[in-house]
Write an enzyme that holds these catalytic residues in place. Structure first.
Site, PDB file in Angstrom:
ATOM      1  N   HIS A 170       0.858  -1.191   0.000  1.00 29.44           N
ATOM      2  CA  HIS A 170       0.000   0.000   0.000  1.00 29.44           C
ATOM      3  C   HIS A 170       0.889   1.234   0.000  1.00 29.44           C
ATOM      4  CE1 HIS A 170      -3.051   2.912   1.088  1.00 29.44           C
ATOM      5  NE2 HIS A 170      -3.981   1.993   0.978  1.00 29.44           N
ATOM      6  N   ARG A 182      -6.029  10.066  -0.809  1.00 28.81           N
ATOM      7  CA  ARG A 182      -5.718  10.435  -2.185  1.00 28.81           C
ATOM      8  C   ARG A 182      -6.995  10.546  -2.997  1.00 28.81           C
ATOM      9  NH1 ARG A 182      -2.857   5.960  -3.929  1.00 28.81           N
ATOM     10  NH2 ARG A 182      -3.249   5.050  -1.888  1.00 28.81           N
TER      11      ARG A 182
END
Lengths: 609, 247
Positions: free
Chosen positions: A257, A273
């Site tokens: 990740h 994000r």
């Protein structure tokens, strides 16, 4: 010794295990869920960002439907997935999320009117439609064409797990917590249950069941740095592998990740994000849009993680006592957004880093996160090799994720697979009667009791924590984001030695009762076997696909490697036996370019006749 | 200069006939960013591998690592050692059955609590797989989530005087959960139904209002407001019951 009989036994009580158990219990069968911890502490609770389901309610999700979700999922998998399963999954996801809403999950809803959102640091405006007001809304996530991740602030996993556990209690599912399954009881053809150690008293019990499910989640803790909970040590996979007849699928497919925080490796959600957060380098400049002009920070996780590593290798990482990292910037999202929709992130930063993400940058680096591999099952969730054995959730390789899993698809998988596999388990239970072979039970229990006795009285020489650390370091250093022949060969050799050491443990304590050193000593040899499946599978797969990136074989090779790895472990051997099967039987979407991540593809058509 | 830390840790292994309850001392030199998760694991891995304690997510999300830290219930994972003096005492959370050392059986307690208060949506409606989801106002969804954030760590029980005195007290965690269902329109229970569950001394009327629960809640759930809300609702209902013309 206590023997407990039941119709259905789930090893694991996270979202997947409980969802299947609910299906069995509501069909009138007795269902027991085993769990290392109380069910509500399962790692499912840590999922922050959301669950993918193509409802298409919000304006940025308009036009979404299972077909688009299917495209994203297959592309995301880098064509490594089983397309039949991906199709079932995307078709069922909207149903599953609505059922979760009916059961009580407080999903965020569409609010009509204008509002702002951020993309790549830029402020944009959108207007939600009046007629959609009050329907389940969604946020943006990596690797998807539409806004599809349905969420509850950033505690989607928590809200879903608590709701589902409520329904489990209501449906009469029994939870036996603080227990650990040490082996499956089987006769080479049928699975009859499991030998289980009580983590309150240290005693052994046998659970006998018509149908047994493995739903123990991921095995990230074989890596040194992982976002996984510390209970994610692969227990369910180990007992399946140790049968010798049940294979694990695609173990080399391990996802990193992009935003594990430094140094504690706690995950901050992709929602950061998705909601417009950006990645910055040592000069506090954005870089993702240079590598991936189209998707930038929202390319899929494997791609973003690799680009970050590339960027650090160019000397643009931020140096720290814990190694190099990059920055995640969410400051521009503002206090209100950060303290409500990203509150877990806010709290993690405050409590574990001592920084305030409203005004400060968050140090992040790619960290081991998700295991696409697991107990190989068919599309019904039935494990290969043993009748009566099923698997669901991250523990299994049902295989809708292929070589890279999209954000929000794992949370969706737990409840969608729970519904589908649950239905198949009920069908199985309805048409199945069995007798339990007492010699298989007693020999399985005896074997575990001997291991425990040997560890207590034993003449081993190795210290359990030191051996574990050695294993974790090998995986981190040689089986990470970028892989190559030299490192992987070294990793396999080292892990073979470590496997021998793991079978030669000397306890430092007396091992009595719920002794934690004993628990690890019993589990560790199996963990090293999983590590060998990962490393050896990666060494043999001579191509790059999804999260599996070989520096010496940078192309995705559909000609030779459009296959799934199956790893078997025969008792007493020092390496897994690898076999291969086609990645998918049904091809709805022929292999093509993902549109992000670059890289050459060796097409299947180039195969010589 | 890095501090020398002294940890006094409660030790007792019920499975070992030779074990007697005691406070045992361990020593560590403080390092940067040390929290109790790291410290306890260091002690276990380097000094005493038998020591029992619970961690799971190690990120303040799962609630496994509640314990009494220098006299105060809290989550060990997000307790930074730099916020503590150099003498650190660790005790198991009271109010739950001891498993061993710092580990207590919260699972059994919480499951039984959830069963007692029937912690699920009560509705006669059947789920219709064909239908669109029922609409909800986003503000309401967020309000429900606000109360749904409880992680059942048990700190509120450990800090509650009533819970220490009467074993059957449901505690702030249960009353907060009831609030969550009262405001959820999907739950069709009436005041009368809630009153049967929490309109007793085991429920809202056992609460002495000391508010230790809110002080220690690691998720900052506004427990005081919820207790007041449930008390008001149940109080009015009780009044209505005894005043005949209101019936």
């Amino acid at each position: 010794m206590q023997i407990i009989y039941t119709d259905f036994l789930s090893i694991g009580s996270g979202l997947a295990g409980e969802r299947v158990a609910i299906e069995a219990a509501q069909a009138g069968f007795e269902a027991i869920c085993l769990s290392l911890v109380p069910p509500r502490r399962s790692h499912s609770s840590a999922a922050q960002g959301g669950m993918q389901a193509s409802l298409g309610n919000c304006i940025k999700g308009e036009g979404d439907c299972p077909d688009v979700h299917f495209l994203d999922t297959v592309k995301g998998s880098d064509w490594g997935c089983d397309q039949e399963v991906a199709r079932m999954f995307v078709d069922t996801a909207p149903l599953a999320i609505r059922q979760m809403a009916y059961w009580g999950v407080p999903w965020n809803r569409v609010v009509a009117g204008k509002s702002f959102y951020f993309k790549g640091g830029e402020k944009l405006e959108k207007e939600e439609k009046k007629e959609c007001e009050g329907l389940i809304t969604a946020r943006d996530f990596g690797g998807t064409a539409k806004w599809r991740a349905c969420y509850c602030s950033d505690g989607a996993g928590h809200a879903m797990l608590y709701t589902l556990d409520n329904v489990a209690i209501q449906s009469g599912v029994k939870a036996h917590d603080r227990v650990e399954a040490l082996s499956l009881i089987h006769d080479g053809e049928r699975c009859m249950g499991a030998v289980v150690r009580c983590l309150k008293t240290g005693e052994l019990r046998a659970y006998l069941a018509k149908a047994t499910l493995i739903a123990t989640g991921g095995f990230g803790r074989i890596y040194r740095a992982s976002t996984n909970a510390i209970i994610n040590e692969g227990g369910g996979l180990i007992i399946a592998l140790d049968t010798g007849v049940v294979p694990l699928g695609n173990m080399e497919a391990v996802q990193f990740h992009p935003t594990g925080i430094v140094p504690t490796d706690i995950l901050v959600t992709e929602g950061c994000r998705g909601d417009g957060g950006t990645l910055l380098d040592v000069n506090q400049e954005r870089f993702m849009h240079v590598y991936e002009p189209e998707k930038a920070e929202l390319a899929s996780r494997d791609v973003v993680s690799r680009r970050m590593t590339e960027h650090i290798r160019k000397g643009l990482g931020v140096k720290s006592p814990y190694g190099e990292h990059l920055w995640l910037d969410i400051r521009h999202l503002g206090e209100k957004h950060i303290t409500t929709k990203l509150r877990e992130v806010y709290e993690i930063c405050k409590n574990f880093l001592g920084i305030d993400p409203i005004t400060q940058l968050i140090p992040v680096r790619p960290t081991q996160h998700y295991s696409m591999g697991g107990v190989r099952t068919n599309k019904d969730g039935a494990a290969y090799g043993l009748q009566g054995l099923f698997s669901a959730g991250e523990a299994c390789c049902w295989d809708m994720h292929g070589f890279n899993r999209l954000g929000g698809n794992s949370l969706a998988e737990t409840v969608v697979a729970g519904m589908i596999v649950g239905g198949k388990v009920v069908e199985f239970l309805k048409g199945y009667e069995t007798s339990f072979d007492t010699s298989a039970i007693s020999s399985a229990v005896k074997k575990q009791q001997e291991k425990i006795d040997n560890l207590i009285s034993g003449d081993g020489t190795e210290q359990v924590y030191a051996v574990r650390d050695a294993m974790q370091d090998v995986l981190m250093d040689y089986v990470g984001i970028f892989r190559n022949e030299k490192d992987l060969t070294l990793a396999v050799d080292k892990l073979k030695e470590i496997h021998e050491r793991a079978n030669n443990i000397k306890l430092q304590s007396n091992g009595l009762g719920a002794n934690p050193e004993m628990a690890l000593a019993l589990r560790l040899p199996g963990m090293v076997r999983l590590a060998l499946c990962v490393a050896y599978g990666a060494l043999e797969r001579k191509e790059s696909r999804g999260s599996h990136a070989r520096e010496d074989y940078p192309e995705r090779n559909d000609r030779d490697w459009l296959v799934r790895t199956l790893a078997y472990w025969k008792e007493g051997s020092e390496l897994p036996e690898l076999k291969y099967e086609p990645a998918t039987q049904v091809v709805e979407l022929p292999p093509g370019d993902r549109g992000y991540g670059g890289g050459k593809i060796i097409s299947a058509e180039t195969r010589e006749a | 200069m890095a501090r020398k830390l002294t940890f006094s840790i409660f030790r007792y292994n019920p499975a070992d006939p030779d074990s007697k309850p005691e406070m045992k001392k361990y020593y560590l030199t403080e390092t940067e960013n040390l929290n109790l998760f790291v410290a306890l694991n260091k002690i276990r891995e380097e000094q005493d591998p038998s020591i029992q304690f619970d961690f799971c997510c190690r990120a303040g999300i799962c609630g496994a690592c509640a314990m009494v830290i220098n006299g105060r219930p809290g989550l060990a994972c997000h307790t930074k050692v730099k916020d503590l003096p150099d003498q650190i005492s660790l005790m198991p959370l009271p109010g739950f059955k001891l498993v061993g050392d710092l580990s207590v059986d919260t699972g059994t307690w919480f499951r039984s609590m959830n069963q007692k208060i029937e912690s699920w949506v009560h509705t006669d409606k059947k789920f219709d797989p064909e239908a669109e989801e029922e609409r909800m106002d986003n503000d309401l969804a967020e309000k429900i989530y606000e109360l749904d954030r409880c992680i059942e760590c048990g700190c509120c029980i450990g800090a509650c005087a009533t819970a220490q005195m009467r074993e059957d007290f449901l505690g702030a965690v249960a009353l907060n959960r009831i609030s969550r269902f009262i405001i959820d329109p999907r739950d069709k229970r009436q005041e009368k139904d809630y009153f049967e569950v929490v309109g007793t001394d085991q429920g809202i009327f056992g609460c002495m209002g000391l508010l230790g629960c809110e002080d220690v809640c690691p998720k900052d759930i506004p427990l005081q407001d919820q207790l007041a809300f449930v008390r008001r609702k149940m109080g009015f209902y009780a009044l209505k019951k005894i005043i005949p013309w209101k019936n």
